[in-house]
Design a protein around this motif. Structure first.
Motif, PDB file in Angstrom:
ATOM      1  N   LYS A  44       0.670  -0.840  -0.139  1.00 23.46           N
ATOM      2  CA  LYS A  44       0.335  -0.003   0.254  1.00 23.46           C
ATOM      3  C   LYS A  44       1.254   1.291   0.129  1.00 23.46           C
ATOM      4  N   VAL A  45       2.326   1.460   0.476  1.00 19.69           N
ATOM      5  CA  VAL A  45       2.797   2.145   0.770  1.00 19.69           C
ATOM      6  C   VAL A  45       3.287   2.709  -0.713  1.00 19.69           C
ATOM      7  N   THR A  46       4.175   1.230  -1.137  1.00 21.16           N
ATOM      8  CA  THR A  46       4.422   0.868  -2.087  1.00 21.16           C
ATOM      9  C   THR A  46       3.699   2.287  -3.573  1.00 21.16           C
ATOM     10  N   ALA A  47       2.634   1.727  -3.094  1.00 23.44           N
ATOM     11  CA  ALA A  47       1.531   1.895  -4.142  1.00 23.44           C
ATOM     12  C   ALA A  47       0.934   3.757  -4.280  1.00 23.44           C
ATOM     13  N   SER A  48       1.066   4.155  -3.468  1.00 20.67           N
ATOM     14  CA  SER A  48       1.415   5.835  -2.793  1.00 20.67           C
ATOM     15  C   SER A  48       2.017   6.229  -3.437  1.00 20.67           C
ATOM     16  N   TYR A  49       3.592   5.706  -3.560  1.00 18.57           N
ATOM     17  CA  TYR A  49       4.474   6.530  -4.570  1.00 18.57           C
ATOM     18  C   TYR A  49       4.364   6.548  -5.998  1.00 18.57           C
ATOM     19  N   GLY A  50       3.056   5.596  -6.821  1.00 17.06           N
ATOM     20  CA  GLY A  50       2.931   5.536  -8.434  1.00 17.06           C
ATOM     21  C   GLY A  50       3.542   4.653  -8.722  1.00 17.06           C
ATOM     22  N   THR A  51       4.401   2.904  -8.038  1.00 15.40           N
ATOM     23  CA  THR A  51       4.270   2.404  -8.303  1.00 15.40           C
ATOM     24  C   THR A  51       4.556   1.053  -7.859  1.00 15.40           C
ATOM     25  N   ASP A  52       4.929  -0.073  -8.392  1.00 14.32           N
ATOM     26  CA  ASP A  52       4.373  -1.203  -7.687  1.00 14.32           C
ATOM     27  C   ASP A  52       5.977  -2.424  -7.241  1.00 14.32           C
ATOM     28  N   THR A  60      15.777   4.744  -4.466  1.00 12.97           N
ATOM     29  CA  THR A  60      16.409   6.190  -5.794  1.00 12.97           C
ATOM     30  C   THR A  60      17.177   6.874  -5.447  1.00 12.97           C
ATOM     31  N   PRO A  61      17.182   8.109  -3.562  1.00  8.36           N
ATOM     32  CA  PRO A  61      15.625   7.520  -2.703  1.00  8.36           C
ATOM     33  C   PRO A  61      14.511   8.779  -3.437  1.00  8.36           C
ATOM     34  N   LEU A  62      13.291   8.514  -3.317  1.00  9.33           N
ATOM     35  CA  LEU A  62      12.672   8.996  -3.516  1.00  9.33           C
ATOM     36  C   LEU A  62      11.633   9.447  -1.606  1.00  9.33           C
ATOM     37  N   VAL A  63      12.301   9.339  -0.661  1.00  4.95           N
ATOM     38  CA  VAL A  63      12.132   9.483   0.607  1.00  4.95           C
ATOM     39  C   VAL A  63      12.942   8.746   1.780  1.00  4.95           C
ATOM     40  N   THR A  64      13.066   9.315   2.742  1.00  2.00           N
ATOM     41  CA  THR A  64      14.282   8.351   3.514  1.00  2.00           C
ATOM     42  C   THR A  64      13.650   7.231   4.141  1.00  2.00           C
ATOM     43  N   GLU A  65      14.314   6.049   4.341  1.00  2.00           N
ATOM     44  CA  GLU A  65      14.557   4.769   4.911  1.00  2.00           C
ATOM     45  C   GLU A  65      13.326   5.317   6.554  1.00  2.00           C
ATOM     46  N   GLN A  66      13.361   6.184   7.451  1.00  2.00           N
ATOM     47  CA  GLN A  66      12.915   5.899   8.219  1.00  2.00           C
ATOM     48  C   GLN A  66      11.290   6.343   8.375  1.00  2.00           C
ATOM     49  N   GLU A  67      11.016   7.619   7.250  1.00  2.00           N
ATOM     50  CA  GLU A  67       9.703   8.008   6.605  1.00  2.00           C
ATOM     51  C   GLU A  67       8.979   7.007   6.364  1.00  2.00           C
ATOM     52  N   TRP A  68       9.631   6.064   5.339  1.00  2.00           N
ATOM     53  CA  TRP A  68       8.721   5.030   4.909  1.00  2.00           C
ATOM     54  C   TRP A  68       8.566   4.175   5.687  1.00  2.00           C
ATOM     55  N   LEU A  69       9.177   3.581   6.815  1.00  2.00           N
ATOM     56  CA  LEU A  69       9.100   2.969   7.751  1.00  2.00           C
ATOM     57  C   LEU A  69       7.926   3.364   8.998  1.00  2.00           C
ATOM     58  N   ALA A  70       8.074   4.502   8.763  1.00  2.00           N
ATOM     59  CA  ALA A  70       6.622   5.556   9.385  1.00  2.00           C
ATOM     60  C   ALA A  70       5.861   5.075   9.275  1.00  2.00           C
ATOM     61  N   GLN A  71       5.732   5.480   7.532  1.00  2.00           N
ATOM     62  CA  GLN A  71       4.386   5.293   6.947  1.00  2.00           C
ATOM     63  C   GLN A  71       3.865   3.498   6.677  1.00  2.00           C
ATOM     64  N   ILE A  72       4.515   2.655   6.454  1.00  2.00           N
ATOM     65  CA  ILE A  72       3.531   1.199   6.578  1.00  2.00           C
ATOM     66  C   ILE A  72       3.728   1.240   8.524  1.00  2.00           C
ATOM     67  N   GLY A  73       4.372   1.667   9.493  1.00  2.00           N
ATOM     68  CA  GLY A  73       4.317   0.933  10.162  1.00  2.00           C
ATOM     69  C   GLY A  73       2.644   1.948  11.070  1.00  2.00           C
ATOM     70  N   GLU A  74       1.931   3.309  10.214  1.00  2.00           N
ATOM     71  CA  GLU A  74       1.149   3.764  10.795  1.00  2.00           C
ATOM     72  C   GLU A  74      -0.135   2.647   9.835  1.00  2.00           C
ATOM     73  N   LEU A  75       0.478   2.193   8.447  1.00  2.00           N
ATOM     74  CA  LEU A  75      -0.926   1.385   7.891  1.00  2.00           C
ATOM     75  C   LEU A  75      -1.122  -0.514   8.632  1.00  2.00           C
ATOM     76  N   LEU A  76      -0.209  -1.068   9.551  1.00  2.00           N
ATOM     77  CA  LEU A  76       0.129  -2.197  10.474  1.00  2.00           C
ATOM     78  C   LEU A  76      -1.095  -1.697  11.512  1.00  2.00           C
ATOM     79  N   ARG A  77      -0.714  -0.387  12.212  1.00  2.00           N
ATOM     80  CA  ARG A  77      -1.404  -0.041  13.146  1.00  2.00           C
ATOM     81  C   ARG A  77      -3.304   0.561  12.852  1.00  2.00           C
ATOM     82  N   ASP A  78      -3.321   1.367  11.579  1.00  2.00           N
ATOM     83  CA  ASP A  78      -4.899   1.733  11.655  1.00  2.00           C
ATOM     84  C   ASP A  78      -5.410   0.323  10.723  1.00  2.00           C
ATOM     85  N   ASP A  79      -4.495  -0.542   9.651  1.00  2.00           N
ATOM     86  CA  ASP A  79      -4.839  -1.864   9.307  1.00  2.00           C
ATOM     87  C   ASP A  79      -5.000  -3.034   9.651  1.00  2.00           C
ATOM     88  N   HIS A  80      -4.702  -3.355  10.476  1.00  2.00           N
ATOM     89  CA  HIS A  80      -4.534  -4.489  10.947  1.00  2.00           C
ATOM     90  C   HIS A  80      -3.385  -4.343  12.884  1.00  2.00           C
TER      91      HIS A  80
END
Length: 213
Positions: A44-52, A60-80
């Motif tokens: 889901k985070v990947t798709a938010s950047y318009g890619t699979d 590349t990077p488009l975002v830092t690893e820390q920001e990327w992990l925070a986005q994944i963590g938020e979805l893990l909490r909200d969805d699961h």
């Protein structure tokens, strides 16, 4: 007449390491997180950047690893309903990861025989020091081309053209080894030869055939 191979470039993850699927399974077991919800959040985070392409946002990077992990963590909490607090993946991802010594040794042999040997990898900036501790590039590679340093990534032609420029060896005499078929396709589209890596023995056999040995 086919021109001889003078340069062999290898990928890192999944070639000089165990398959990504294996590393992910070990990571999830150590973190106490099921693979399914984690993969769901990552996609889901990947798709938010318009890619699979899962790694594109951070290598590349488009975002830092820390920001990327925070986005994944938020979805893990909200969805699961899963709490996984990580500011870096590098330590957990690389800790205990095994080197594919059989493949590394064949690369050393090739370099000692006079072939150009390079590393061509989509790499996350925060992971740079970790892979170098796992595999010292000194004495093994003539050059290292990493996506985050050069601003291009596989399978785009630009990174293969850059590798040719840096090695000084034409694409027609360059060979690339990668565990992802799309990256091999990218190399071939750039005029290279390519080997789709599944295991060291099969890849070494295919490489030896290309080299005529």
């Amino acid at each position: 007449m086919t021109q001889p191979v003078l340069a062999v470039w290898t990928d890192f993850g999944g070639v000089l390491t165990p398959p990504i699927s294996h590393t992910l399974a070990v990571f999830c077991e150590r973190q106490g997180v099921a693979q399914e919800p984690l993969i769901d959040a990552i996609l889901k985070v990947t798709a938010s950047y318009g890619t699979d392409d899962v790694m594109l946002p951070i290598d590349t990077p488009l975002v830092t690893e820390q920001e990327w992990l925070a986005q994944i963590g938020e979805l893990l909490r909200d969805d699961h309903g899963i709490d996984m607090h990580m500011t870096t993946l590098a330590d957990a991802w690389f800790d205990g990861r095994e080197l594919n010594r059989e493949w590394a040794e064949r690369l050393r042999e090739l370099r000692s025989e006079g072939l150009f040997v390079g590393l061509l990898s989509n790499m996350v900036p925060a992971w740079d020091a970790h892979w170098r501790r796992m595999l010292n590039p000194e004495g093994l590679f003539d050059d290292v081309v990493l996506s985050f340093e050069v601003g291009h990534r596989k399978p785009a032609r630009e990174i293969f053209d850059l590798a040719v420029e840096r090695s000084g060896i034409p694409a027609a005499q360059s060979l690339f080894v990668d565990d992802l078929a799309k990256n091999c396709d990218g190399a071939e589209a750039a005029g290279w030869r390519a080997i789709h890596f599944t295991d060291a023995q099969t890849a070494i056999k295919a490489l030896n055939e290309q080299l005529g040995v």
